[in-house]
Design an enzyme around this catalytic site. Sequence first.
Site, PDB file in Angstrom:
ATOM      1  N   HIS A 155      -5.961  12.799 -34.289  1.00 29.54           N
ATOM      2  CA  HIS A 155      -7.352  12.805 -33.819  1.00 29.54           C
ATOM      3  C   HIS A 155      -7.383  13.260 -32.366  1.00 29.54           C
ATOM      4  O   HIS A 155      -6.745  12.656 -31.520  1.00 29.54           O
ATOM      5  CB  HIS A 155      -7.937  11.397 -33.961  1.00 29.54           C
ATOM      6  CG  HIS A 155      -9.343  11.295 -33.481  1.00 29.54           C
ATOM      7  ND1 HIS A 155     -10.396  11.801 -34.195  1.00 29.54           N
ATOM      8  CD2 HIS A 155      -9.878  10.784 -32.342  1.00 29.54           C
ATOM      9  CE1 HIS A 155     -11.519  11.590 -33.532  1.00 29.54           C
ATOM     10  NE2 HIS A 155     -11.233  10.979 -32.395  1.00 29.54           N
ATOM     11  N   ASP A 157      -9.793  14.172 -29.193  1.00 24.01           N
ATOM     12  CA  ASP A 157     -11.140  14.134 -28.619  1.00 24.01           C
ATOM     13  C   ASP A 157     -11.324  15.267 -27.617  1.00 24.01           C
ATOM     14  O   ASP A 157     -10.570  15.352 -26.649  1.00 24.01           O
ATOM     15  CB  ASP A 157     -11.364  12.807 -27.886  1.00 24.01           C
ATOM     16  CG  ASP A 157     -11.406  11.632 -28.843  1.00 24.01           C
ATOM     17  OD1 ASP A 157     -12.184  11.699 -29.812  1.00 24.01           O
ATOM     18  OD2 ASP A 157     -10.657  10.654 -28.625  1.00 24.01           O
ATOM     19  N   ASP A 269     -13.863   8.611 -36.450  1.00 25.31           N
ATOM     20  CA  ASP A 269     -13.973   7.938 -35.145  1.00 25.31           C
ATOM     21  C   ASP A 269     -15.396   7.791 -34.630  1.00 25.31           C
ATOM     22  O   ASP A 269     -15.602   7.232 -33.561  1.00 25.31           O
ATOM     23  CB  ASP A 269     -13.102   8.682 -34.108  1.00 25.31           C
ATOM     24  CG  ASP A 269     -12.859   7.834 -32.859  1.00 25.31           C
ATOM     25  OD1 ASP A 269     -12.821   6.595 -32.995  1.00 25.31           O
ATOM     26  OD2 ASP A 269     -12.711   8.401 -31.760  1.00 25.31           O
ATOM     27  N   ASP A 404      -4.573   8.935 -32.390  1.00 24.05           N
ATOM     28  CA  ASP A 404      -5.085   9.830 -31.354  1.00 24.05           C
ATOM     29  C   ASP A 404      -3.945  10.666 -30.747  1.00 24.05           C
ATOM     30  O   ASP A 404      -2.936  10.116 -30.326  1.00 24.05           O
ATOM     31  CB  ASP A 404      -5.731   9.023 -30.225  1.00 24.05           C
ATOM     32  CG  ASP A 404      -7.004   8.331 -30.678  1.00 24.05           C
ATOM     33  OD1 ASP A 404      -7.426   8.539 -31.839  1.00 24.05           O
ATOM     34  OD2 ASP A 404      -7.582   7.579 -29.880  1.00 24.05           O
ATOM     35  N   HIS A 544     -18.324  12.740 -30.006  1.00 13.14           N
ATOM     36  CA  HIS A 544     -18.607  11.302 -30.053  1.00 13.14           C
ATOM     37  C   HIS A 544     -18.124  10.506 -28.838  1.00 13.14           C
ATOM     38  O   HIS A 544     -18.220   9.280 -28.862  1.00 13.14           O
ATOM     39  CB  HIS A 544     -18.059  10.704 -31.360  1.00 13.14           C
ATOM     40  CG  HIS A 544     -16.588  10.900 -31.552  1.00 13.14           C
ATOM     41  ND1 HIS A 544     -16.078  11.958 -32.269  1.00 13.14           N
ATOM     42  CD2 HIS A 544     -15.522  10.210 -31.113  1.00 13.14           C
ATOM     43  CE1 HIS A 544     -14.760  11.882 -32.270  1.00 13.14           C
ATOM     44  NE2 HIS A 544     -14.398  10.829 -31.559  1.00 13.14           N
TER      45      HIS A 544
HETATM   46 ZN   LIG Z   1     -12.561  10.215 -31.043  1.00  6.79          ZN
END
Ligand SMILES: [Zn+2]
Length: 1123
Positions: A155, A157, A269, A404, A544
């Site tokens: 994951h 971000d 998430d 992550d 997000h």
């Molecule tokens: Zn995230």
Amino acid sequence: MRVKKRSLGIFVLVCFTVYLVMCLWAYTTVENRLASLQLVQHNTHNAQAWGFGFFRERCQSRHVAKHGHSVKQGKIGGKTEVELFNPGEHTCSVEDAARKHRVDIQMEKEWDAIQTGYPQYVYTVSGWMQVIEIQSYTVKGTDRPLQVIIVPHSHQDPGWLSTFESYYSSYTQQTLSTAVGKLMEHPHWKFMWAEVSFLARWWKDAGATEKEYFKTLVKSGQIEIVTGGWVVSDEASVHYQAMLDQLIEGHQWLQQVLGTVPQSAWSIDQFGYSPTMPYMMKRSGLKNVVIQRVNYAVKRHLASSKDLEFYWRQAWDAQGSTDILCHMMPFLSYNIPSSCGPDPFICCKFDFSRKKCTWGQSKVPIVKISDENIASLSWQLWEQFQKKAQIYRSNVLLVPHGDDFRYSGGDEWDDQLGNLEKLMTYMNQSKDMHVVVKFGTVSDYFKALEKDKQYISNDFPSFSGDFFPYNDRDDQFWTGYFTSRPLFKHIARILQSRLRLAEIVYSLSLVRALRSNSYLFSLLKTKYEHLVSGRQALALFEHHDAITGTSRRAVVENYASIIHSALKDINALLATLITSLIVTPASSFSEDSLMVLTEESSLADAPPRNIRINLQFKTVLVLTNSLTVHRNDVVSVIVSNPNVEVVESDSGKTVLYQVNPVYSRKHDWETGQYEILFEVNIAPLSLKTYHLVPITKQPWYVLSKVLMVNKVVTDLSNLFNISTAEPDRTEIAISNQYLLASFSTCTGLLHHIQRKVDESSFNVKIKFVTYGTGSWKNPYRDKSGAYVFLPDGPAKDTSLMYPSVFVVSGPVSSSVYTKLQGVVQKVTLHNIAGPLGSALIVNNDVNIGTGGDSWNNKELVMRLETDVNNHDNTFCVDLNGFQMHRKKTRSKLPIQGNFHPLTTATFLEDDSRPFRLTLLTSEAHGMASLNVGWLEVVLDRRLMQDDWRGLSEGVTDNRPTPSQFMIVLERMQSPTANTKSAACFLSSMSTQLSQYLNNPILSLVAPTTSVNRFLPHRLLLTSPLPCALNLLNLRSFQPNNIMSATALLIVHHAGLDCRFPELSLVKELCKTMSKLNLNMFTDVRVSAAVEMNLSGVQKKRTASLNEEIVPPMEIQTYKVTLR
Ligand SMILES: [Zn+2]
């Protein structure tokens, strides 16, 4: 009416005089406008005589008039300005569909049965937290083997603790490059990728061979691109227009660069889930979705009946055409300890790139797989698989394996997948285990599930509803982020509106440029990158951790500068495009004629402000209506010279205008600045020119009257008619032809609204309240942070007694300004016909970032306490501005558990009387209805500590933040008692008003003295579209930057509640239509059209140019060729 008789004579005289003057302007509706003047022109008094002790007595003795609720029979059907209205069977059929909507699980009803009783977290024997405990199991695999699909994932971000670029250089680049190498080496290993923004960034740096390998891996299915959005979009605060735009941006890139279209979504998430996203996924060709962050009580409840897999259906869909198969992960997180089964103590042992697991009270050493431990570890893992499989119906098990920013180095690939491969071999060879374990992607899982479905006795249930609010432990609800960093939630919506207009105007201009204008064509070609960077900036911000306000302070600054720079470029692009459309002769077009009438501060730390026009000569204003309906609106410009009149270029006539002083938080009134307010009437999707013409002296009636209440300000220009309120006055009021709004002089705030058409009146008391933080019920004494809202109890009233109040009124509009702690509120009624005249407009200028420590650990809330009797505690609130769901406030949930995301609208309906009170907003907030008749929205939050969700910071970077609302009081033909479906809809008028809020008129000014170079108007649409039909976009479509006249024409048909008699003007706007003529633009023809899937990457069919109208609630995308 609160008009004193003795003033009536003067009033009539004033009205008559003004009437004569206005008649010269041939202005017919002046009576109504001037009616408002009466409300402030009497009751003047010498302020020097006031004594503040008297005020206190006045407020304490509660002299405020008691209004109570009163309703008279309206004049509906009689000769009044309202008429019964039906926007057509087609549009209204959606209400019918919503009533016929049937599903096995309707989330809002399900809540009645859900056991909450917070806190009730499960702590496993080893001390680890977990959502669900599964002690016993019946072995799966005896009839057919248990298939286990292990899904490696990482994951990433696009901004959170570090910025996009910083994550890219530290992790992402390496992750993708290593993935290519390792997957080419190991044909049975698999991997998934979700964030196209990062993939596109990597593509710029990757070598030719690497790119070819990547394509090969995608083609073979070893790499699956999941969801395919530019980011993994937040689902609470994002408006559907931006949500769709980022999906299109991602899908277009994937199709053009990799030739792939995503099949499954991976939504692990987001902090709660909206059904709007599954709708968009389904219509964009996706078949399945995986979700993770769902309230743990909901997870337990669904797991108990093996309902963690279901067909997610839209609440307004009676046929099931929107169904998408959803898999909900059952445990705490998407990380490895939470994925193989219910015991994190065991699952953590298989996170082979950790040295030890230190989470919780235990410290578990991680060992590599060896001949000595393989049997023991295999059986431990097998037992976790079996336990997890108990709460699902099939014999196929999804086991995610990642976290992550994982798999960024080669060692991790070998550690994780190498060790798992050994376990797999052992387990697959074990006759006693009856399992088939393999690596796969999420689509591999769903394919296996589809095959196994034939053995399941009952198919998956259908489900409708949303998964807000998210709660991961105890009473810690993630309802704070609905509001965190509100300035950026506000600015994102400005960028969204400007970008939409820029897309439409760009597409239309490009056709004209291709036809004849080589200068314009070369300009548009070079400016295309500004359009693309605007799309990508807005798309990135839907991530997000971006729009949610849950990234670190430095990352917030980085997003702010990206948004700011995009807004600047889009403004410049709009100025160029609009100039090219309205300049005459067209050959005189030069790039920099007009400029957008707002400026942004360089750090993007303040909202765009109006530029002051230095007015010495006649000045041209070009106004843009981006709506596809006629628009009656009021425009405000700030000028240096009060002696100016406003002339409509079309007719050469002076329009009705008003000169106001400019309010300032710091000094009360700005010197050398004046606000000119004027009414405009602009055709659908068009540009219109007005002139600001200096004159020697203003007629008295356009200069606003200023009534001072509770405070005397001496520095206000005596140009205005200044008066002071009598000290014994308990209320003040403003009014127009539709409404009368009364305010308490003690609090300075609204307390009552009367509808003039039927004299129905409601108490609508605005209050500002604050929540503190630190629940004593919470065992850890945790406090609110960027994500979590943990109030210390009910909110406390922050009302000031006798705040400074100013009433500024004139022929165009009347406003009440109230200066309070942390907020200046302005409540306005415009004296214009049409939807805007029917709404009370509320502007808040919030600033809790200054003022010492007084705002520390406080959340500022605007609350409406009304006597609308929704005695069952139900209310409706929108999801992403796309749909509305009925919600219930529940006493079994704590205060914070009753908050919901509000993106555009919420309303209360009276159970016994046919009235609805709607609150519309121009940006996202957290909202609740904690008591009968109450609505509240959180305006800003200042939190001094981390809330232990990884950020390690509080939220202390509060900035001056504007917010805008409209309050609408509407009468229905029938009460709602028997029609409470799960889905609810706005009236056509509120739908219009919401459009006004979300797409304000764009004003441009020509910094030149020449007034003859612009057309008086320019129509871009041949005729108005019905009010329920929204031209969502005309998105320029330039694969590989070959500039062609192709665009994605995207249309949304809003569902309307048809039980409202409407203003005849709204009726005109909402004329029904059974066909959609794609040839809707002037000068530009649609020569061919193809209906595409929603994200515009797959052809569905060749469309005719006169299409059946888009069904209500649906969005359709057409790829159109323009000429
Ligand atoms: Zn995230």
